[in-house]
Write a protein that holds these residues in place. Structure first.
Motif, PDB file in Angstrom:
ATOM      1  N   GLY A 101      88.785 -93.240  15.093  1.00 49.40           N
ATOM      2  CA  GLY A 101      89.190 -93.979  13.767  1.00 49.40           C
ATOM      3  C   GLY A 101      89.108 -95.641  14.133  1.00 49.40           C
ATOM      4  O   GLY A 101      88.598 -96.331  13.425  1.00 49.40           O
ATOM      5  N   PRO A 102      89.825 -96.147  15.212  1.00 44.62           N
ATOM      6  CA  PRO A 102      89.937 -97.509  15.307  1.00 44.62           C
ATOM      7  C   PRO A 102      88.358 -98.219  15.515  1.00 44.62           C
ATOM      8  O   PRO A 102      88.229 -99.169  15.142  1.00 44.62           O
ATOM      9  N   GLU A 103      87.488 -97.415  16.280  1.00 42.80           N
ATOM     10  CA  GLU A 103      86.240 -98.100  16.116  1.00 42.80           C
ATOM     11  C   GLU A 103      85.585 -98.137  14.775  1.00 42.80           C
ATOM     12  O   GLU A 103      84.925 -99.024  14.387  1.00 42.80           O
ATOM     13  N   ILE A 104      85.712 -97.070  13.907  1.00 44.77           N
ATOM     14  CA  ILE A 104      85.342 -97.002  12.801  1.00 44.77           C
ATOM     15  C   ILE A 104      85.869 -98.171  11.811  1.00 44.77           C
ATOM     16  O   ILE A 104      85.335 -98.847  10.975  1.00 44.77           O
ATOM     17  N   ARG A 105      87.399 -98.250  11.832  1.00 46.87           N
ATOM     18  CA  ARG A 105      87.968 -99.144  11.329  1.00 46.87           C
ATOM     19  C   ARG A 105      87.483-100.938  11.730  1.00 46.87           C
ATOM     20  O   ARG A 105      87.382-101.582  10.604  1.00 46.87           O
ATOM     21  N   ASN A 106      87.232-101.051  12.844  1.00 46.84           N
ATOM     22  CA  ASN A 106      86.748-102.382  13.130  1.00 46.84           C
ATOM     23  C   ASN A 106      85.207-102.571  12.642  1.00 46.84           C
ATOM     24  O   ASN A 106      85.186-103.691  12.178  1.00 46.84           O
ATOM     25  N   PHE A 107      84.450-101.499  12.604  1.00 41.04           N
ATOM     26  CA  PHE A 107      83.106-101.541  11.877  1.00 41.04           C
ATOM     27  C   PHE A 107      83.525-101.900  10.482  1.00 41.04           C
ATOM     28  O   PHE A 107      82.609-102.754   9.861  1.00 41.04           O
ATOM     29  N   LEU A 108      84.332-100.978   9.800  1.00 37.20           N
ATOM     30  CA  LEU A 108      84.378-101.337   8.410  1.00 37.20           C
ATOM     31  C   LEU A 108      84.817-102.692   8.144  1.00 37.20           C
ATOM     32  O   LEU A 108      84.541-103.329   7.039  1.00 37.20           O
ATOM     33  N   GLY A 109      85.820-103.195   8.794  1.00 36.76           N
ATOM     34  CA  GLY A 109      86.212-104.637   8.686  1.00 36.76           C
ATOM     35  C   GLY A 109      84.840-105.635   8.931  1.00 36.76           C
ATOM     36  O   GLY A 109      85.244-106.414   7.943  1.00 36.76           O
ATOM     37  N   GLU A 110      84.198-105.543   9.877  1.00 34.49           N
ATOM     38  CA  GLU A 110      82.914-106.569   9.770  1.00 34.49           C
ATOM     39  C   GLU A 110      82.154-106.297   8.895  1.00 34.49           C
ATOM     40  O   GLU A 110      81.583-107.308   8.156  1.00 34.49           O
ATOM     41  N   ALA A 111      81.832-104.841   8.316  1.00 39.39           N
ATOM     42  CA  ALA A 111      81.113-104.790   7.176  1.00 39.39           C
ATOM     43  C   ALA A 111      81.624-105.486   5.943  1.00 39.39           C
ATOM     44  O   ALA A 111      81.002-105.972   5.045  1.00 39.39           O
ATOM     45  N   ARG A 112      82.984-105.572   5.721  1.00 41.61           N
ATOM     46  CA  ARG A 112      83.766-106.275   4.586  1.00 41.61           C
ATOM     47  C   ARG A 112      83.412-107.571   4.563  1.00 41.61           C
ATOM     48  O   ARG A 112      83.142-108.241   3.811  1.00 41.61           O
ATOM     49  N   ARG A 113      83.544-108.187   6.067  1.00 41.17           N
ATOM     50  CA  ARG A 113      83.394-109.381   6.279  1.00 41.17           C
ATOM     51  C   ARG A 113      82.081-110.169   5.871  1.00 41.17           C
ATOM     52  O   ARG A 113      82.066-111.307   5.399  1.00 41.17           O
ATOM     53  N   ARG A 114      81.435-109.049   5.956  1.00 39.34           N
ATOM     54  CA  ARG A 114      79.716-109.673   5.779  1.00 39.34           C
ATOM     55  C   ARG A 114      79.248-109.209   4.270  1.00 39.34           C
ATOM     56  O   ARG A 114      77.954-109.433   4.233  1.00 39.34           O
ATOM     57  N   ASN A 115      80.369-108.655   3.427  1.00 40.20           N
ATOM     58  CA  ASN A 115      79.969-108.309   2.265  1.00 40.20           C
ATOM     59  C   ASN A 115      78.964-107.410   1.897  1.00 40.20           C
ATOM     60  O   ASN A 115      78.390-107.077   0.811  1.00 40.20           O
ATOM     61  N   TRP A 116      79.131-106.229   2.876  1.00 41.63           N
ATOM     62  CA  TRP A 116      78.174-104.804   2.758  1.00 41.63           C
ATOM     63  C   TRP A 116      78.918-103.924   1.800  1.00 41.63           C
ATOM     64  O   TRP A 116      78.297-103.316   1.355  1.00 41.63           O
ATOM     65  N   LEU A 117      80.119-104.214   1.775  1.00 37.91           N
ATOM     66  CA  LEU A 117      80.979-103.001   1.223  1.00 37.91           C
ATOM     67  C   LEU A 117      81.822-103.818   0.021  1.00 37.91           C
ATOM     68  O   LEU A 117      82.004-105.091   0.102  1.00 37.91           O
ATOM     69  N   GLN A 118      81.786-103.242  -1.183  1.00 40.54           N
ATOM     70  CA  GLN A 118      82.377-103.550  -2.439  1.00 40.54           C
ATOM     71  C   GLN A 118      83.792-102.851  -2.713  1.00 40.54           C
ATOM     72  O   GLN A 118      83.360-101.689  -2.100  1.00 40.54           O
ATOM     73  N   GLU A 119      84.726-103.186  -3.312  1.00 44.07           N
ATOM     74  CA  GLU A 119      85.904-102.295  -3.666  1.00 44.07           C
ATOM     75  C   GLU A 119      85.482-101.399  -4.806  1.00 44.07           C
ATOM     76  O   GLU A 119      84.818-101.553  -5.776  1.00 44.07           O
ATOM     77  N   GLY A 120      85.814 -99.865  -4.183  1.00 40.96           N
ATOM     78  CA  GLY A 120      85.339 -98.795  -5.387  1.00 40.96           C
ATOM     79  C   GLY A 120      86.231 -98.394  -6.077  1.00 40.96           C
ATOM     80  O   GLY A 120      87.377 -98.738  -6.256  1.00 40.96           O
TER      81      GLY A 120
END
Length: 93
Positions: A74-93
Motif C-alpha cells: 500500500g505505501p508504495e502504491i500510494r506514493n506512486f498515486l501521489g506522483e501520478a496526481r502531481r503529474r496530472n495523470w489522474l483526475q478526480e472520479g
C-alpha cells in the motif's frame, strides 16, 4: 491532510488528456499525451490500467495485493498515486 486522505473514497480515473496503451515495440505500457509519451515500468502500468473509474485507492491496493499475492504494498502504491496526481495523470472520479 495528505493527498491520499483527500481522495479517500473517490474512484481513480486516468485524466482524459492521457491514453494508456500496451506498446509491443517497447514491451511496456505507455502513457500517451499530445506532447509525447511516457514509458512506464511494470508496476506503474499495473496501477494505471486499474485507474478506470471503478476502484478507489483502497480497492486498487486490495486488487493488486490479491492479484500478485503480496501484502504491505500500500505505501508504495500510494506514493506512486501521489506522483501520478502531481503529474496530472489522474483526475478526480
Amino acid at each position: 491532510m495528505s493527498t491520499g486522505d483527500q481522495s479517500e473514497g473517490q474512484v481513480l480515473l486516468l485524466n482524459r488528456l492521457f491514453r494508456l496503451q500496451w506498446e509491443p515495440a517497447q514491451e511496456a505500457w505507455v502513457l500517451l499525451y499530445p506532447e509525447g509519451m511516457v514509458k512506464l515500468n511494470g508496476p506503474a502500468g499495473e496501477i494505471l490500467k486499474r485507474c478506470d473509474g471503478r476502484l478507489t485507492e483502497e480497492g486498487l491496493i486490495a486488487d493488486l495485493e490479491a492479484t500478485f499475492k503480496q501484502t504491505g504494498i500500500g505505501p508504495e502504491i500510494r506514493n506512486f498515486l501521489g506522483e501520478a496526481r502531481r503529474r496530472n495523470w489522474l483526475q478526480e472520479g
